[in-house]
Design an enzyme around this catalytic site. Structure first.
Site, PDB file in Angstrom:
ATOM      1  N   ARG A  19       0.826  -1.219   0.000  1.00 36.87           N
ATOM      2  CA  ARG A  19       0.000   0.000   0.000  1.00 36.87           C
ATOM      3  C   ARG A  19       0.854   1.259   0.000  1.00 36.87           C
ATOM      4  NH1 ARG A  19      -3.478  -0.239   4.961  1.00 36.87           N
ATOM      5  NH2 ARG A  19      -1.600  -1.234   5.733  1.00 36.87           N
ATOM      6  N   ASN A  37      -6.128  -2.886   2.613  1.00 39.57           N
ATOM      7  CA  ASN A  37      -6.073  -4.331   2.783  1.00 39.57           C
ATOM      8  C   ASN A  37      -7.478  -4.885   2.912  1.00 39.57           C
ATOM      9  OD1 ASN A  37      -3.268  -4.498   2.757  1.00 39.57           O
ATOM     10  ND2 ASN A  37      -3.086  -4.355   4.971  1.00 39.57           N
TER      11      ASN A  37
END
Length: 89
Positions: A19, A37
């Site tokens: 990320r 996530n």
């Protein structure tokens, strides 16, 4: 032309700075959206911006950061969404 894509990346993509790396690449390409996530171990992204740069980001996501092991990438174009920046959720 401005476009948005919803993307799901699977494989070893959590716990490997996926990320954070995605955020940096998105900033470099002038894109907005988010990366988060999912409970199944995948990462979901929304990528919005100029089509050429979105395509570059999609190509980068096929491999991700060095620690990641991308097994699959699914994406679909979605309706434009206005985001001011690329967030990590």
């Amino acid at each position: 032309m401005k476009v948005c894509f919803s993307v799901t990346v699977s494989g070893l993509v959590q716990g490997v700075y996926f990320r954070a790396s995605s955020q940096q690449v998105a900033i470099d390409y002038g894109l907005s959206g988010y990366a988060r996530n999912l409970s199944d171990g995948n990462v979901e992204l929304l990528i919005c911006g100029e089509q050429d740069n979105v395509e570059k980001m999609l190509n980068w996501l096929k491999q991700g950061p060095p620690e990641a092991e991308v097994e699959d990438l699914r994406h679909e174009q979605v309706q434009w969404q206005d985001h001011n920046f690329f967030a990590i959720e």
